[in-house]
Design a protein around this motif. Structure first.
Motif, PDB file in Angstrom:
ATOM      1  N   UNK A 169      -4.212 -37.636  30.547  1.00 15.23           N
ATOM      2  CA  UNK A 169      -4.547 -36.445  29.763  1.00 15.23           C
ATOM      3  C   UNK A 169      -4.120 -36.583  28.308  1.00 15.23           C
ATOM      4  N   UNK A 170      -3.905 -37.812  27.857  1.00 12.97           N
ATOM      5  CA  UNK A 170      -3.445 -38.069  26.498  1.00 12.97           C
ATOM      6  C   UNK A 170      -4.329 -37.355  25.481  1.00 12.97           C
ATOM      7  N   UNK A 171      -3.714 -36.557  24.616  1.00  8.12           N
ATOM      8  CA  UNK A 171      -4.475 -35.769  23.638  1.00  8.12           C
ATOM      9  C   UNK A 171      -5.160 -36.642  22.606  1.00  8.12           C
ATOM     10  N   UNK A 172      -4.483 -37.698  22.186  1.00  8.79           N
ATOM     11  CA  UNK A 172      -5.042 -38.637  21.208  1.00  8.79           C
ATOM     12  C   UNK A 172      -4.289 -39.948  21.320  1.00  8.79           C
ATOM     13  N   UNK A 173      -5.013 -41.047  21.110  1.00 16.91           N
ATOM     14  CA  UNK A 173      -4.347 -42.353  21.099  1.00 16.91           C
ATOM     15  C   UNK A 173      -3.239 -42.412  20.062  1.00 16.91           C
ATOM     16  N   UNK A 174      -3.391 -41.635  18.976  1.00 18.58           N
ATOM     17  CA  UNK A 174      -2.370 -41.650  17.930  1.00 18.58           C
ATOM     18  C   UNK A 174      -1.025 -41.138  18.436  1.00 18.58           C
ATOM     19  N   UNK A 175      -1.023 -40.392  19.553  1.00 17.60           N
ATOM     20  CA  UNK A 175       0.216 -39.836  20.077  1.00 17.60           C
ATOM     21  C   UNK A 175       0.782 -40.653  21.236  1.00 17.60           C
ATOM     22  N   UNK A 176       0.068 -41.702  21.648  1.00 15.56           N
ATOM     23  CA  UNK A 176       0.624 -42.605  22.655  1.00 15.56           C
ATOM     24  C   UNK A 176       1.771 -43.382  22.021  1.00 15.56           C
ATOM     25  N   UNK A 177       2.918 -43.522  22.696  1.00 10.58           N
ATOM     26  CA  UNK A 177       4.091 -44.161  22.077  1.00 10.58           C
ATOM     27  C   UNK A 177       3.798 -45.497  21.408  1.00 10.58           C
ATOM     28  N   UNK A 178       3.027 -46.364  22.065  1.00  5.33           N
ATOM     29  CA  UNK A 178       2.742 -47.682  21.504  1.00  5.33           C
ATOM     30  C   UNK A 178       2.048 -47.564  20.152  1.00  5.33           C
ATOM     31  N   UNK A 179       1.008 -46.741  20.083  1.00  9.77           N
ATOM     32  CA  UNK A 179       0.236 -46.624  18.850  1.00  9.77           C
ATOM     33  C   UNK A 179       0.934 -45.740  17.820  1.00  9.77           C
ATOM     34  N   UNK A 180       1.658 -44.746  18.279  1.00  7.58           N
ATOM     35  CA  UNK A 180       2.398 -43.883  17.356  1.00  7.58           C
ATOM     36  C   UNK A 180       3.423 -44.698  16.572  1.00  7.58           C
ATOM     37  N   UNK A 181       4.137 -45.578  17.263  1.00  3.55           N
ATOM     38  CA  UNK A 181       5.126 -46.422  16.585  1.00  3.55           C
ATOM     39  C   UNK A 181       4.456 -47.295  15.523  1.00  3.55           C
ATOM     40  N   UNK A 182       3.327 -47.865  15.861  1.00  3.49           N
ATOM     41  CA  UNK A 182       2.668 -48.769  14.919  1.00  3.49           C
ATOM     42  C   UNK A 182       2.060 -48.035  13.729  1.00  3.49           C
ATOM     43  N   UNK A 183       1.522 -46.873  13.963  1.00  2.00           N
ATOM     44  CA  UNK A 183       0.986 -46.098  12.842  1.00  2.00           C
ATOM     45  C   UNK A 183       2.113 -45.656  11.917  1.00  2.00           C
ATOM     46  N   UNK A 184       3.219 -45.212  12.490  1.00  2.00           N
ATOM     47  CA  UNK A 184       4.352 -44.808  11.653  1.00  2.00           C
ATOM     48  C   UNK A 184       4.918 -45.976  10.857  1.00  2.00           C
ATOM     49  N   UNK A 185       4.925 -47.159  11.465  1.00  2.00           N
ATOM     50  CA  UNK A 185       5.456 -48.341  10.789  1.00  2.00           C
ATOM     51  C   UNK A 185       4.530 -48.848   9.679  1.00  2.00           C
ATOM     52  N   UNK A 186       3.218 -48.642   9.844  1.00  2.00           N
ATOM     53  CA  UNK A 186       2.262 -49.361   8.995  1.00  2.00           C
ATOM     54  C   UNK A 186       1.383 -48.483   8.122  1.00  2.00           C
ATOM     55  N   UNK A 187       1.534 -47.190   8.216  1.00  2.00           N
ATOM     56  CA  UNK A 187       0.635 -46.354   7.429  1.00  2.00           C
ATOM     57  C   UNK A 187       0.787 -46.586   5.926  1.00  2.00           C
ATOM     58  N   UNK A 188       1.949 -47.034   5.494  1.00  2.65           N
ATOM     59  CA  UNK A 188       2.123 -47.336   4.070  1.00  2.65           C
ATOM     60  C   UNK A 188       1.167 -48.445   3.639  1.00  2.65           C
TER      61      UNK A 188
END
Length: 472
Positions: A385-404
């Motif tokens: 029931x994941x609301x968005x891939x962006x909120x999955x732990x694996x992808x959330x960590x990578x987006x937070x690390x790399x959005x810069x």
């Protein structure tokens, strides 16, 4: 007469021929038919196979099939499908199965399925991705139709499908009606965004970074050995190595800077607006292709609108790393958009899509096959029931690390006058997705002011109207 053939394949052009030979390789006896007899003759002459025979009328083809008859259409989407179905319908019986493997619009598939169901015939819309090579050696297959009839076609579809690293076939029952064609449509939408992101990475490296074609080839080849490993990155690296066979120099530099589209990406964008789901990167990719087609206008505008001086980079290696991480982050966001659209369609149309399984069958055979589809599969298996891939732990960590890096690459493109609609939309989507304020309160006020559309308040329920004409 003994019914010897397991399946009939209608349409023996490149994709149909390749799929027929794939089926034949797996031991299925295939009856092939093409509207143009010379095409049938050429296939039999150039690709002889003990399990493939040619037929020269639909009547002969249908009469040669085992019951329940299974007919696979590999013809151009649109009116041609309706025309063939009109010819087939009187020849078929209750319990027979027809599959459409073209890129048909999912609503057309719904309509055709209802029509054939009235005659007791099972109809499947089958998404097939992988191009000519995929169809021949193993595509990703997305069948949608009546679940009770899937068992009759499953052995064939799973046999011809690509196999992922775990040897699982990249084929799974998607859902009823047009679900299979809908998923293929969104697959193609994601493909558009993915290709646009790669094109923008190329532009940044070439025009801001000063990379030669050889350096581009080496860079993309290195990326393909890491977390960006994918079919599209791999062929991109190879493209930059190819010498022109018609002129001097590299082929890439002689290819016209204008790209076409067949419609599936555009359909994805249109459906997203109907459903109210943001797939801005897919829409941007479609629009970029439209803009690319206006070569003469671009030339005229280029002579009149001042160009922005492109500032070179001091460290090419560091710049390439920024672009790589921006590309990876943008890719996450593009897939998140596409799967959000699938999730909405699943509930809206009552399809019950298994998003983890859909990601799983994209791991091999199809155009968007990529290493991180395994991570998407894992994310949805952990939380269906994941609301968005962006909120999955694996992808959330990578987006937070790399959005810069995404922001730096997008900024470099904007400041350097390099068109990068996918990268800039990725950053905008990320900001809108997490925004505390996005200006919609002002838009509500504007709509109420000019059209009395009312507005909602943050401090109490209900709809309100303000008399904007009165003196403040």
């Amino acid at each position: 007469m003994n019914k010897l053939y397991d399946i009939g394949l209608v349409g023996l052009s490149v994709m149909g021929r390749s799929l027929a030979l794939n089926m034949a390789d797996h031991g299925f006896r295939v009856a092939g038919y093409n509207r143009s007899p010379e095409v049938t003759d050429r296939v039999l002459r150039e690709h002889p196979h003990e399990n493939l025979s040619g037929f020269y009328s639909l009547e002969a083809l249908v009469s040669a099939l085992e019951r329940p008859r299974k007919v696979f259409l590999m013809i151009q989407a649109g009116p041609a499908v309706d025309a063939v179905l009109e010819q087939l319908l009187p020849l078929l019986e209750r319990g027979d199965v027809v599959m459409d493997g073209g890129n048909s619009y999912f609503e057309d598939t719904n309509r055709r399925a209802e029509t054939l169901a009235e005659a007791g015939i099972h109809y499947f819309g089958v998404g097939v991705s992988g191009g000519e090579e995929g169809a021949r050696r193993g595509p990703s297959v997305m069948p949608g139709g009546p679940r009770e009839a899937y068992g009759a076609v499953r052995p064939i579809l799973e046999a011809v499908a690509a196999r992922a690293e775990d040897d699982k076939p990249c084929c799974a029952y998607i859902g009823p009606g047009g679900a299979g064609h809908y998923v293929k449509m969104v697959h193609n939408g994601i493909e558009y965004a993915d290709m646009q992101l790669i094109a923008e990475a190329y532009l940044l490296l070439k025009y801001a970074g000063g990379f030669t074609n050889r350096e581009l080839a080496e860079t993309f080849a290195a990326w393909d050995r890491g977390e960006l490993h994918s079919y599209l990155i791999g062929i991109t690296a190879d493209i930059f190595t190819r010498q022109d066979d018609l002129a001097t120099g590299d082929l890439i530099d002689h290819i016209l800077d204008s790209a076409g589209q067949k419609g599936t990406g555009r359909w994805t964008s249109i459906e997203s607006l109907r459903q109210g789901v943001d797939v801005s990167m897919i829409t941007a990719a479609c629009s970029a292709r439209v803009m690319s087609n206006h070569l003469e206008r671009r030339a005229r505008a280029g002579g009149r609108i001042a160009a922005v001086p492109v500032t070179g980079v001091d460290n090419k290696s560091a710049f390439a790393e920024t672009v790589r991480q921006a590309l990876y982050t943008g890719k996450i966001i593009a897939y998140a958009q596409g799967f959000s659209l699938l999730a909405d369609a699943s509930g809206r149309f009552g399809w019950g899509l298994n998003l983890g399984e859909i990601a799983s069958i994209f791991r091999a055979g199809c155009i968007i096959q990529a290493a991180f589809l395994g991570d998407i599969t894992a994310a949805y298996r952990a939380d269906p029931a994941l609301e968005s891939l962006l909120l999955a732990p694996f992808f959330l960590d990578r987006v937070n690390e790399r959005q810069e890096h995404l922001r730096r690459a997008a900024a470099a493109a904007v400041l350097g006058g390099i068109p990068a609609p996918a990268l800039t939309n990725a950053a905008a989507y990320l900001d809108g997705f997490r925004a505390r304020a996005c200006g919609a309160n002002l838009i509500q006020a504007q709509r109420d002011c000019f059209g009395a559309h009312t507005y909602e308040r943050a401090d109490r329920p209900g709809s309100f109207h303000y008399d904007w004409r009165k003196t403040p």
